[in-house]
Design a protein around this motif. Sequence first.
Motif, PDB file in Angstrom:
ATOM      1  N   ARG A  76       1.485   4.183  -3.117  1.00  0.00           N
ATOM      2  CA  ARG A  76       1.116   5.552  -2.820  1.00  0.00           C
ATOM      3  C   ARG A  76       2.355   6.294  -3.107  1.00  0.00           C
ATOM      4  O   ARG A  76       2.148   7.446  -3.822  1.00  0.00           O
ATOM      5  CB  ARG A  76       0.860   5.618  -1.344  1.00  0.00           C
ATOM      6  CG  ARG A  76       0.427   7.228  -0.905  1.00  0.00           C
ATOM      7  CD  ARG A  76       0.586   7.250   0.752  1.00  0.00           C
ATOM      8  NE  ARG A  76       2.207   6.836   0.907  1.00  0.00           N
ATOM      9  CZ  ARG A  76       2.564   6.536   2.280  1.00  0.00           C
ATOM     10  NH1 ARG A  76       1.424   6.696   3.466  1.00  0.00           N
ATOM     11  NH2 ARG A  76       3.795   6.079   2.560  1.00  0.00           N
ATOM     12  N   THR A 122      -4.691   4.192   3.088  1.00  0.00           N
ATOM     13  CA  THR A 122      -5.040   3.609   1.895  1.00  0.00           C
ATOM     14  C   THR A 122      -5.990   4.657   0.939  1.00  0.00           C
ATOM     15  O   THR A 122      -5.582   4.645  -0.539  1.00  0.00           O
ATOM     16  CB  THR A 122      -6.055   2.460   2.125  1.00  0.00           C
ATOM     17  OG1 THR A 122      -7.199   2.823   2.911  1.00  0.00           O
ATOM     18  CG2 THR A 122      -5.469   1.366   3.142  1.00  0.00           C
ATOM     19  N   GLU A 133      -4.730   7.702   0.633  1.00  0.00           N
ATOM     20  CA  GLU A 133      -3.833   8.549  -0.047  1.00  0.00           C
ATOM     21  C   GLU A 133      -3.292   7.862  -1.390  1.00  0.00           C
ATOM     22  O   GLU A 133      -2.910   8.484  -2.222  1.00  0.00           O
ATOM     23  CB  GLU A 133      -2.704   8.689   0.953  1.00  0.00           C
ATOM     24  CG  GLU A 133      -2.904   9.593   2.208  1.00  0.00           C
ATOM     25  CD  GLU A 133      -3.101  11.252   1.824  1.00  0.00           C
ATOM     26  OE1 GLU A 133      -2.513  11.523   0.638  1.00  0.00           O
ATOM     27  OE2 GLU A 133      -3.827  11.753   2.233  1.00  0.00           O
ATOM     28  N   LEU A 134      -3.529   6.317  -1.532  1.00  0.00           N
ATOM     29  CA  LEU A 134      -3.211   5.748  -2.482  1.00  0.00           C
ATOM     30  C   LEU A 134      -4.097   6.197  -3.782  1.00  0.00           C
ATOM     31  O   LEU A 134      -3.691   6.638  -4.758  1.00  0.00           O
ATOM     32  CB  LEU A 134      -3.116   4.272  -2.341  1.00  0.00           C
ATOM     33  CG  LEU A 134      -3.200   3.465  -3.428  1.00  0.00           C
ATOM     34  CD1 LEU A 134      -1.945   3.684  -4.454  1.00  0.00           C
ATOM     35  CD2 LEU A 134      -3.250   1.699  -3.266  1.00  0.00           C
ATOM     36  N   TYR A 149       0.948  -1.161  -0.203  1.00  0.00           N
ATOM     37  CA  TYR A 149       0.246  -0.101   0.107  1.00  0.00           C
ATOM     38  C   TYR A 149       0.811   1.286  -0.081  1.00  0.00           C
ATOM     39  O   TYR A 149       0.740   2.176  -0.769  1.00  0.00           O
ATOM     40  CB  TYR A 149      -1.038  -0.068   1.410  1.00  0.00           C
ATOM     41  CG  TYR A 149      -2.277  -0.536   1.017  1.00  0.00           C
ATOM     42  CD1 TYR A 149      -3.173   0.119   0.289  1.00  0.00           C
ATOM     43  CD2 TYR A 149      -2.731  -1.474   1.903  1.00  0.00           C
ATOM     44  CE1 TYR A 149      -4.492  -0.436   0.071  1.00  0.00           C
ATOM     45  CE2 TYR A 149      -4.155  -1.989   1.919  1.00  0.00           C
ATOM     46  CZ  TYR A 149      -4.927  -1.283   0.980  1.00  0.00           C
ATOM     47  OH  TYR A 149      -6.196  -1.781   0.828  1.00  0.00           O
ATOM     48  N   ARG A 154       2.772   9.102  -6.174  1.00  0.00           N
ATOM     49  CA  ARG A 154       3.004  10.490  -5.993  1.00  0.00           C
ATOM     50  C   ARG A 154       4.088  10.871  -6.762  1.00  0.00           C
ATOM     51  O   ARG A 154       4.370  12.067  -7.254  1.00  0.00           O
ATOM     52  CB  ARG A 154       3.515  10.587  -4.420  1.00  0.00           C
ATOM     53  CG  ARG A 154       2.232  10.611  -3.564  1.00  0.00           C
ATOM     54  CD  ARG A 154       2.682  10.483  -1.909  1.00  0.00           C
ATOM     55  NE  ARG A 154       1.251  10.657  -1.191  1.00  0.00           N
ATOM     56  CZ  ARG A 154       1.570  10.621   0.084  1.00  0.00           C
ATOM     57  NH1 ARG A 154       2.632  10.479   0.749  1.00  0.00           N
ATOM     58  NH2 ARG A 154       0.282  10.925   0.965  1.00  0.00           N
TER      59      ARG A 154
END
Length: 267
Positions: free
Chosen positions: A40, A92, A94-95, A36, A44
């Motif tokens: 993420r 999660t 933020e992913l 995860y 990013r």
Amino acid sequence: MTGHAPKHFEWEAEGGVATITLTGAERKNPLTFDSYAELRDTFRELAHAGDIKAVVLTGAEENFCSGGDVRDIIGPLTEMDMGGLLRFTRMTGELVKAMRGCPQPVISAIDGVCVGAGAAIATASDIRLGTPRAKVAFLFTRVGLAGCDMGCCAMLPRIVGQGRASELLFTGRTMEAEEAERWGFFNRLVEPEELLGEARELARNLASGPNFAHGMTKTMLNQEWNMSLETAIEAEAQAQAICMQTKDFERAYRAFIEKRRPEFEGD
């Protein structure tokens, strides 16, 4: 990011297209705390990666993703306090925000099992290709949780409609491949042996296009969820005027005049 070397999933980059392959085939490619976080962080980084123009997301060995790993995630969650649980659920989320926030089109190539958080990640993708044996389920209610996970209550109704999304999220039932295509979750179905090639070909076509404009399209698709029609029309007028100042717009004009195919460079 051509040389990106993640530890918890496979990464391949060629010709401006990155392929992310979820691993752990013996358990149908589950997500762990580490995967995860690394996913993420990867998405990013993609927001600033000029060498990657499109992303294909898939799973190893005939399955996409079985969701959060029962042993590595579900068990530990039952022992966490509220602070720890919030840190996890926000991570999660933020992913998904990173997937939606990167300018590259994200194409999920889905075979076999696509459930739980795996279904949420597929939902967060821009385009979804499936196979006739793909099975999609938002299983959260099956383990005593709400269907509102990782943005599903916001994204899924916009893909399949409010009533259909409500049924899937309340019941946690499996959506078979033909139903998923009919409802608009899958853009199309292809045979399993053709899936990855088809997804990469689509990604290559997008990667060869006007990448700045693709990023603008994705931005506006995200932002216009919360706009009135009048606000959206004005926002699109401004976005399109910006794109008209790009060199790609001029390249397309010159190519049309010269009766040839334009060669876009993303600026």
